[in-house]
Design a protein around this motif. Structure first.
Motif, PDB file in Angstrom:
ATOM      1  N   MET A   1       0.856  -1.194   0.000  1.00 13.20           N
ATOM      2  CA  MET A   1       0.000   0.000   0.000  1.00 13.20           C
ATOM      3  C   MET A   1       0.889   1.240   0.000  1.00 13.20           C
ATOM      4  SD  MET A   1      -3.086  -1.282   0.090  1.00 13.20           S
ATOM      5  CE  MET A   1      -4.305  -0.228   0.878  1.00 13.20           C
ATOM      6  N   THR A   2       0.645   2.137  -0.934  1.00 12.82           N
ATOM      7  CA  THR A   2       1.536   3.279  -1.093  1.00 12.82           C
ATOM      8  C   THR A   2       0.752   4.582  -1.109  1.00 12.82           C
ATOM      9  OG1 THR A   2       3.406   4.071  -2.414  1.00 12.82           O
ATOM     10  CG2 THR A   2       1.465   3.334  -3.623  1.00 12.82           C
ATOM     11  N   TYR A   3       1.485   5.708  -1.059  1.00 11.62           N
ATOM     12  CA  TYR A   3       0.899   7.029  -1.159  1.00 11.62           C
ATOM     13  C   TYR A   3       1.207   7.595  -2.544  1.00 11.62           C
ATOM     14  CZ  TYR A   3       0.359   6.714   3.891  1.00 11.62           C
ATOM     15  OH  TYR A   3       0.005   6.304   5.152  1.00 11.62           O
ATOM     16  N   VAL A   4       0.170   8.030  -3.233  1.00 10.63           N
ATOM     17  CA  VAL A   4       0.303   8.558  -4.588  1.00 10.63           C
ATOM     18  C   VAL A   4       0.249  10.077  -4.515  1.00 10.63           C
ATOM     19  CG1 VAL A   4      -0.717   8.613  -6.893  1.00 10.63           C
ATOM     20  CG2 VAL A   4      -0.781   6.494  -5.550  1.00 10.63           C
ATOM     21  N   ILE A   5       1.285  10.734  -5.030  1.00 11.01           N
ATOM     22  CA  ILE A   5       1.424  12.177  -4.876  1.00 11.01           C
ATOM     23  C   ILE A   5       1.336  12.867  -6.233  1.00 11.01           C
ATOM     24  CG2 ILE A   5       2.827  14.038  -3.903  1.00 11.01           C
ATOM     25  CD1 ILE A   5       1.863  11.863  -1.886  1.00 11.01           C
ATOM     26  N   HIS A   6       0.249  13.586  -6.449  1.00 14.10           N
ATOM     27  CA  HIS A   6       0.113  14.383  -7.671  1.00 14.10           C
ATOM     28  C   HIS A   6       1.173  15.486  -7.696  1.00 14.10           C
ATOM     29  CE1 HIS A   6      -3.927  13.597  -9.684  1.00 14.10           C
ATOM     30  NE2 HIS A   6      -3.917  12.713  -8.703  1.00 14.10           N
ATOM     31  N   GLY A   7       1.653  15.791  -8.899  1.00 17.32           N
ATOM     32  CA  GLY A   7       2.573  16.915  -9.073  1.00 17.32           C
ATOM     33  C   GLY A   7       3.827  16.802  -8.237  1.00 17.32           C
ATOM     34  N   ALA A   8       4.338  15.579  -8.074  1.00 24.86           N
ATOM     35  CA  ALA A   8       5.444  15.358  -7.136  1.00 24.86           C
ATOM     36  C   ALA A   8       6.774  15.894  -7.627  1.00 24.86           C
ATOM     37  CB  ALA A   8       5.578  13.870  -6.819  1.00 24.86           C
ATOM     38  N   THR A   9       6.825  16.357  -8.872  1.00 24.70           N
ATOM     39  CA  THR A   9       8.043  17.023  -9.343  1.00 24.70           C
ATOM     40  C   THR A   9       7.901  18.533  -9.286  1.00 24.70           C
ATOM     41  OG1 THR A   9       7.241  16.903 -11.630  1.00 24.70           O
ATOM     42  CG2 THR A   9       8.660  15.107 -10.867  1.00 24.70           C
TER      43      THR A   9
END
Length: 286
Positions: free
Chosen positions: A1-9
């Motif tokens: 189970m992971t955390y998905v980060i929009h706009g991570a760059t």
């Protein structure tokens, strides 16, 4: 189970991803082209495609969402798509950043209408029934690092910005937002809106004084018209995105302040204090 980060760059998602990774949490950068991301775990994500969003969210522990700077029509379509993907995948936790668009001040000229992209995103994600928190900053201190703003501060001693000099704002850093987002992603006990920023708000005169202290030279604040600011930033962001920014500052010209509510602030709800202006300037120069 992971955390998905929009706009991570980018400016908002990048600090969130960095904090999660430093804390030993499994987190991935959600970007259009994962091959372009170096030294970070990444997953492909296209805001314009529901299937792409669904694939990125599948099995996620949490998702951090903020809409990109784009034309409002595009942002609205992204909001619908994201909510559909959330409804399909039902991650355990979703945290949305308003990115400065006001959604918690009914009756204010700053309040975004129900049909706006950010209001639509929040409403439609709420309707999915997932655990949701909304991070609500007002204006970002990093806006002041834009070359069209910072350049004249250094060369002329003039801070030009589309606000009145005496207009109080709950300014915050992307770093402050990241701290709040990390807490909310990993602690689902808090739901609803959490404001981020200085309380009480600080003025353009305060900003100029902080820069003057930091640069050891006189700095004055000059309020400019939103339309003039739009012309300054259009070459950087495009006409469509700049038009949305201009509209936001036009609304602020009609308001008495752009300040978070103390009772729903991160200070009150989470015990997290935002950086002072001097702390932020020192960190940016490190």
């Amino acid at each position: 189970m992971t955390y998905v980060i929009h706009g991570a760059t980018g400016a908002q998602g990048g600090p969130v991803l960095a904090r999660l990774i430093r804390a030993g949490k499994p987190a991935v950068a959600a970007v259009r082209h994962p091959s372009a991301v170096k030294d970070l775990p990444a997953v492909a994500l296209d805001n314009a495609a529901v299937d792409s969003l669904t694939a990125a969210y599948q099995g996620a522990e949490g998702v951090f969402i903020h809409l990109p700077v784009a034309a409002e029509a595009d942002r609205l379509q992204y909001a619908h798509n994201i909510a559909q993907a959330i409804a399909r995948t039902k991650p355990k936790r979703v945290v949305i950043s308003t990115s400065g668009w006001v959604v918690d001040e009914p009756g204010s000229p700053l309040q975004n209408p129900p049909e706006s992209a950010i209001s639509t995103l929040i409403r439609e994600v709420q309707q999915t029934g997932v655990s949701l928190a909304v991070v609500a900053p007002r204006l970002f201190l990093e806006n002041l690092l834009n070359p069209v703003v910072l350049g004249p501060v250094k060369s002329e001693g003039i801070l030009r910005y589309p606000l009145r000099a005496d207009y109080p704002v709950s300014w915050s850093s992307h770093l402050d937002v990241a701290e709040v987002v990390e807490r909310l992603l990993t602690d689902s006990a808090i739901t609803g809106i959490v404001g981020v920023g200085q309380a009480p708000g600080i003025t353009g005169q305060n900003l100029a004084a902080a820069f003057a202290h930091y640069l050891s030279k006189p700095v004055s604040f000059h309020g400019i018209k939103p339309e003039a600011f739009g012309e300054m930033i259009a070459p950087l962001f495009g006409q469509g995105a700049a038009a949305g920014v201009v509209a936001g500052y036009q609304a602020q010209a009609q308001a008495s302040a752009n300040a978070i509510a103390i009772e729903t602030s991160a200070q009150t709800v989470l015990g997290l204090l935002p950086r002072t202006l001097q702390q932020w300037l020192t960190e940016m120069s490190a």
